[in-house]
Structure formats: C-alpha cells, structure tokens
Design a protein around this motif. Structure first.
Motif, PDB file in Angstrom:
ATOM      1  N   TRP A   1       2.445   1.724  -3.400  1.00 10.48           N
ATOM      2  CA  TRP A   1       1.452   2.074  -4.412  1.00 10.48           C
ATOM      3  C   TRP A   1       0.877   3.473  -4.194  1.00 10.48           C
ATOM      4  N   ARG A   2       0.632   3.845  -2.943  1.00 10.73           N
ATOM      5  CA  ARG A   2      -0.152   5.045  -2.674  1.00 10.73           C
ATOM      6  C   ARG A   2       0.658   6.231  -2.149  1.00 10.73           C
TER       7      ARG A   2
ATOM      8  N   ARG B   1      -6.659  12.521  -4.684  1.00 13.14           N
ATOM      9  CA  ARG B   1      -5.745  11.391  -4.508  1.00 13.14           C
ATOM     10  C   ARG B   1      -6.293  10.331  -3.549  1.00 13.14           C
ATOM     11  N   ASP B   2      -7.481  10.579  -2.979  1.00 12.53           N
ATOM     12  CA  ASP B   2      -8.067   9.648  -1.998  1.00 12.53           C
ATOM     13  C   ASP B   2      -7.091   9.379  -0.859  1.00 12.53           C
ATOM     14  N   ASP B   3      -6.519  10.471  -0.315  1.00 10.90           N
ATOM     15  CA  ASP B   3      -5.516  10.309   0.737  1.00 10.90           C
ATOM     16  C   ASP B   3      -6.116   9.774   2.036  1.00 10.90           C
TER      17      ASP B   3
ATOM     18  N   ILE C   1       2.598  12.781   2.024  1.00  8.74           N
ATOM     19  CA  ILE C   1       1.256  13.007   1.478  1.00  8.74           C
ATOM     20  C   ILE C   1       0.918  14.497   1.515  1.00  8.74           C
TER      21      ILE C   1
ATOM     22  N   VAL D   1       0.841  -1.202   0.000  1.00 13.74           N
ATOM     23  CA  VAL D   1       0.000   0.000   0.000  1.00 13.74           C
ATOM     24  C   VAL D   1       0.873   1.248   0.000  1.00 13.74           C
TER      25      VAL D   1
ATOM     26  N   THR E   1      -6.112   6.179   1.570  1.00 18.51           N
ATOM     27  CA  THR E   1      -4.744   5.687   1.731  1.00 18.51           C
ATOM     28  C   THR E   1      -4.404   5.514   3.203  1.00 18.51           C
TER      29      THR E   1
END
Length: 427
Positions: free
Chosen positions: A33-34, A289-291, A350, A30, A294
């Motif tokens: 990827w994120r 980014r859908d943090d 992030i 994860v 994440t």
C-alpha cells in the motif's frame, strides 16, 4: 526464588506461528500500500558516469575515504556480532547475569547495560579510528570532548530504550507463559509507533539545538514550496549540526503533531537558495507522503514479526529470567543484520520517490544536479559503491543514480510537446 510458572515459560508454538503469519501479512500489506515500487516515471535509470560531474582527483579522494570508512564500519559490525554471539549464544553472559543482585526487572536492566557497554567497549577502537579518518578528510570538526559526550548520550539512550523493551518482553513471558508472543508482539508494535512519535521532541534535542529558520527569502521560498506540494508545516527548524559535521543534510522526523522539517545550519549557510530548495522539496515530499508514518508502520509490524519468530526459535527454552537477556540481544543483533537488505531496499524506493517529487515540485533539474554534486563532495561519498554493499547497507540511491533521474527529467522537459492530431476536414 522464582515460581515454576515463571522459571519455565513454555510459549505455545502455535501462538508464535499465528503472530508470524499475521504480522507478516500486515507487513506485506503496508509495503504493498505505502511503498512506491516503480518510483521513477518511465522506469529505472542507469547511474550517470561520475567523470562527467566529478574530477578524477575528487573521485579518487572519495574512493580512498570510502575504502577505509568501510574497513572501520564493517570491522566494527563484524566484531560486535561476534561478541554478541559469544556473550549471548554461549553460557558466558547468562552466568554473569545470574550473579547480579536485585529484583528480576532490575537485573534485566543491568544485563542490558552490561551487554550494551561491553559491545561499545570492544568496538570503541573502530569508532575512534573512524572519527580520526573522518577528521583527516575534513568531514568532522567536532572536539574529542563533544565526540565523547555524543557517544555517552547515544549509549544511554540505547540502554534506556532497550531496557524498556526487554523488561516488557520478560514481563509478558512471565505473566503469559503460553501466549506471550501475541501479547508482546502487540506491545512492541505499540512501542515502535510511540517511539517514532516522541523521538523528535524527546531524543533529537539531546544531540542538537533547534531554532526556527529566520524570516527572509529562503523561508518564504520554503513556505511557497510547501504550498505547491500541499504540505502543511507550522515551522522549519535549523539544527546546529555544523559543530559536529561538515556534511550537508536535511530531514523529516515524527508524524502527526510531532512532524518537523529540519535543515542543517551548514546547508542553509553554504548552498545557494535554489539548491537548498531542491533539498527541502525532497523532504517535503517525505512529509506529503507521510513516509515517517510508513516507516513506523513497517517497523511496528516488523517488531511483531520478530517477536513471533523469537517464540519459534526459542521454543521451550527458559527465557523468562534475566539470564536470558544476553541471548535475546544476540538474536536481535543477528536478526537486524539479516533484515538490513529488506529495510534498506524499501528505504531506497521511498527516497527515490522523494527525489522525483522534488524534481516535479521545483522543475529545476539543474539545481538538483548541482545540489547532489555539492552533497557528494561535502560527504566525500563513493560515487560508485560496490553493488553488494549498496544492496545490503545503502539506504539511499547513489549520487549518480539520483543525478541520472534528474537528467531524465531534464531531457523530458526539453522534448517538444506532441502536436494534436488534425481534425478530418468537414464534408
């Protein structure tokens, strides 16, 4: 009287080891990827010189405030860890919990409440001193009654959430004495995801009231900015945060159907629109980014990893009874402290990407820099915190690091575009 099966749970170390390996791999995947491992175009930048943006008096004031803020916050942390170790890693807590009446799950919940309230009682002087310190510097306007109310609600939320997790853990240990790390690890991961999803609609309203941002140029600008960043938002909410703090902020919480963009009311009222849009662009990048998702995925895999490690650490100890709750909570507190550099290091990456996204969306580094100056002044933030403190506790880049990123964008915007190479003359 408990049966021998429930009084002597013996989780197989092999199960715990498998959980640790699988959860560790998922966490790493994860993160790979994120997480934006190189979020700043052109590479990392050195922090800007604070004397270029703040007066010496402002810097001195921020350093004085931060110095004592660290004393109270770090003092509270040190005392809470010491109390947790004394209460949980000795027989003190177990002996008290063993005397509690009721069924096992009720005793477990009572043990959580006693442990949480004990920690709060011991650290209450630090919380009061911190609040007085913040009030002296104008960071809070909240009344003592409001402070007490928020403190009580926060403790209640913590007791309920922790009791749920502890009861689930003990139930797994009692029902699956040799395989509980696998079962509990999966359930804890699911609880983290569910908690992150419902938090905006269940917990946040306990502390703030929310109203839609009224129609006007700011709302229009935010919706246009959302279109630019290709982010679908149903609404932008304003929280009544000014009754609690003078700091300016905005945030994104939830994911999927519960995702929301929230602005502090004092941010809307006190900053020029272009600076508010710079803040919103940062939050919209988080949304794009859908943090939050994440963070939830990392938290879920981290929770499963923690359960696996717990199985390895506890070994053949008797942990299926309520008397083990103080020990479990002490281990959780220590593990959370030790994991802070990893958690905050990923958070800084992030947040840096969100700053870059805001600058790319607005193409207005001057407003971004002005906004960072205002946020720093309102929060009385140390512009140059100690490096080890930033490494361990800093969840965001420092103000001067964020300004340096904006200056790089400003310099790139001013650079002349390269002229295309001339075509060779035709023969």
């Amino acid at each position: 009287m408990s049966s021998s099966r429930t009084s002597e749970p013996r989780p197989a170390r092999s199960t715990a080891l498998v959980v640790v390996l699988l959860a560790g791999v998922v966490f790493a995947l994860v993160a790979w990827w994120r997480i934006p491992w190189h979020p700043v175009p052109g590479g990392s930048v050195a922090a800007a010189d604070p004397t270029r943006f703040l007066s010496l008096a402002e810097i001195d004031r921020a350093e004085q405030y931060s110095r004592w803020a660290r004393v109270w916050s770090w003092g509270s942390l040190a005392v809470s860890l010491a109390v947790a170790a004394w209460w949980g890693l000795t027989d003190t807590g177990r002996r008290v919990v063993d005397r509690l009446p009721g069924r096992w799950w009720a005793r477990a919940a009572l043990a959580v409440a006693i442990t949480v309230l004990l920690g709060r009682l011991i650290t209450l002087p630090f919380a009061v001193a911190f609040r007085i310190h913040a009030r002296d510097y104008g960071i809070t306007r909240q009344s003592w009654s409001g402070f007490a109310r928020d403190l009580a609600v926060g403790e209640l939320v913590q007791i309920v959430a922790t009791s749920l997790a502890v009861v689930v853990l003990l139930a797994c240990i009692r029902r699956f004495p040799r395989r509980w790390p696998a079962v509990a690890g999966g359930l804890f991961a699911a609880l983290v995801m569910a908690g992150s999803f419902v938090y905006p609609v269940v917990v946040e309203p306990l502390f703030n009231s929310f109203q839609p941002l009224p129609d006007g140029s700011l709302r229009t600008g935010i919706l246009q900015l959302a279109d630019t960043e290709h982010v679908h938002i149903d609404d932008v909410l304003v929280a009544d945060a000014s009754r609690r703090t003078t700091t300016l902020n905005a945030y994104v919480s939830g994911f999927g159907d519960t995702r929301r963009v929230v602005l502090y009311d004092n941010l809307v009222d006190e900053l020029p629109q272009d600076e508010v849009l710079a803040v919103v662009a940062h939050e919209l990048t988080h949304a794009r980014r859908d943090d939050v998702l994440t963070g939830s995925l990392l938290g879920a895999s981290g929770a499963a990893l923690g359960v696996g490690l717990l199985g390895l650490v506890l070994g053949r100890r008797k942990v299926g009874e309520p008397g083990s709750v103080p020990r479990l909570l002490a281990l959780f507190a220590i593990a959370s402290f030790l994991a802070s550099p990893v958690q905050n290091g990923l958070s800084r990456l992030i947040e840096t990407r969100a700053d870059v996204g805001a600058l790319e969306a607005t193409r207005d580094p001057a407003s971004f820099i002005a906004m960072q100056e205002e946020l720093n002044l309102h929060a009385v933030s140390d512009p140059t915190p100690p490096a080890w403190s930033q490494f361990w506790f800093g969840s965001h880049p420092t103000t001067m690091q964020r300004i340096a990123i904006a200056e790089r964008f400003e310099q790139r915007a001013e650079e002349p575009a390269e002229e295309p190479a001339e075509e060779p003359a035709a023969r």
